[in-house]
Design a protein around this motif. Structure first.
Motif, PDB file in Angstrom:
ATOM      1  N   LEU A 168       0.783  -1.248   0.027  1.00  0.00           N
ATOM      2  CA  LEU A 168       0.070   0.057   0.095  1.00  0.00           C
ATOM      3  C   LEU A 168       0.700   1.344   0.005  1.00  0.00           C
ATOM      4  N   ALA A 218      -5.725   2.625  -5.079  1.00  0.00           N
ATOM      5  CA  ALA A 218      -6.173   1.320  -3.910  1.00  0.00           C
ATOM      6  C   ALA A 218      -7.745   1.251  -3.779  1.00  0.00           C
ATOM      7  N   CYS A 219      -8.351   0.103  -3.815  1.00  0.00           N
ATOM      8  CA  CYS A 219      -9.566   0.103  -3.381  1.00  0.00           C
ATOM      9  C   CYS A 219      -9.818  -0.739  -2.167  1.00  0.00           C
ATOM     10  N   ARG A 248      -5.406   1.852   5.790  1.00  0.00           N
ATOM     11  CA  ARG A 248      -5.899   3.085   5.073  1.00  0.00           C
ATOM     12  C   ARG A 248      -5.010   4.047   5.083  1.00  0.00           C
ATOM     13  N   VAL A 287      -2.302   5.271   2.159  1.00  0.00           N
ATOM     14  CA  VAL A 287      -2.560   5.662   1.007  1.00  0.00           C
ATOM     15  C   VAL A 287      -3.438   6.979   1.036  1.00  0.00           C
ATOM     16  N   GLN A 299      -5.895  10.399   0.336  1.00  0.00           N
ATOM     17  CA  GLN A 299      -7.481  10.379  -0.120  1.00  0.00           C
ATOM     18  C   GLN A 299      -7.594  10.409  -1.445  1.00  0.00           C
ATOM     19  N   LYS A 337      -6.149   8.804  -3.899  1.00  0.00           N
ATOM     20  CA  LYS A 337      -5.764   7.577  -4.652  1.00  0.00           C
ATOM     21  C   LYS A 337      -6.563   6.310  -3.838  1.00  0.00           C
ATOM     22  N   SER A 338      -7.421   6.550  -2.949  1.00  0.00           N
ATOM     23  CA  SER A 338      -7.958   5.815  -2.157  1.00  0.00           C
ATOM     24  C   SER A 338      -9.391   5.704  -2.262  1.00  0.00           C
ATOM     25  N   THR A 351     -13.350   3.248  -1.627  1.00  0.00           N
ATOM     26  CA  THR A 351     -13.851   2.580  -0.743  1.00  0.00           C
ATOM     27  C   THR A 351     -15.185   1.873  -1.294  1.00  0.00           C
TER      28      THR A 351
END
Length: 193
Positions: free
Chosen positions: A57, A68-69, A89, A92, A94, A96-97, A99
């Motif tokens: 990550l 990232a998911c 969490r 990474v 925000q 590129k992140s 949910t």
């Protein structure tokens, strides 16, 4: 399934250098879920697994073409699982992140994951990690019956390979055995991270 020689990170670096869009998919790693912990350690995740997942990550923000998911179990019926472990969490940014909530074994079953990956970000390659190597992670990659038994056992749901994604992983990123995974040309299991 035979293991591929070499490094998952080395393969991922080569993809990024070539401009190939990739996503790290973290499946069902909520805080307080399923791991024994030491009294002095508030972490539910075992240190080696957390460390290995964290190493992957941390690269998301460094790579030009990666996102990232965090796929989080949120079944119907009022049950609410806790979000993905904060220590994962926060590695990474925000920007590129993402949910994605899910209600079934597969991260692609009745979710927005495919749309997010392909339609919004043009992702073609996945680095997969998570909990339940024999259930949720396996079904997210290979697809399968929505439920192991009962009336929904004949309803086959797609996995990443059904959407033509290339998948990379290693046992060091997954809790639970992956020894019974079928061999597939779209799935590479590396010796090491």
């Amino acid at each position: 399934m035979p293991k591929k020689q070499g490094s998952l990170i080395g393969q991922w670096r080569a993809l990024d250098a070539a401009g190939v869009r990739t996503a790290v998919i973290v499946i069902d790693e909520p805080e307080g879920f399923g791991f024994a912990k030491a009294k002095e350690d508030p972490s539910p995740l075992s240190l080696p697994l957390l460390s290995n997942q964290g190493a992957i990550l941390q690269l998301v923000d460094q790579f030009q073409s990666a996102i990232a998911c965090f796929v989080e179990l949120n079944p119907g019926g009022g049950t609410k699982w806790t979000p993905t472990d904060r220590r994962l969490r926060r590695l990474v940014s925000q920007t590129k992140s993402h949910t994605v909530p899910k209600q079934h074994f597969s991260a692609f079953d009745d979710t927005t994951l495919y749309n997010l990956l392909w339609e919004q970000h043009g992702v073609s390659h996945l680095v997969v990690m998570g909990h339940f190597g024999g259930q949720c992670v396996k079904q997210s990659i290979f697809g399968g019956a929505r439920r192991p038994s009962g009336h929904e056992s004949t309803i086959i749901r797609p996995g990443a390979i059904d959407y033509d994604f290339e998948v990379y992983t290693t046992q060091r990123l997954i809790n639970g055995s992956i020894s019974d995974w079928p061999e597939h040309h779209k799935v590479s299991i590396f010796d090491h991270i």
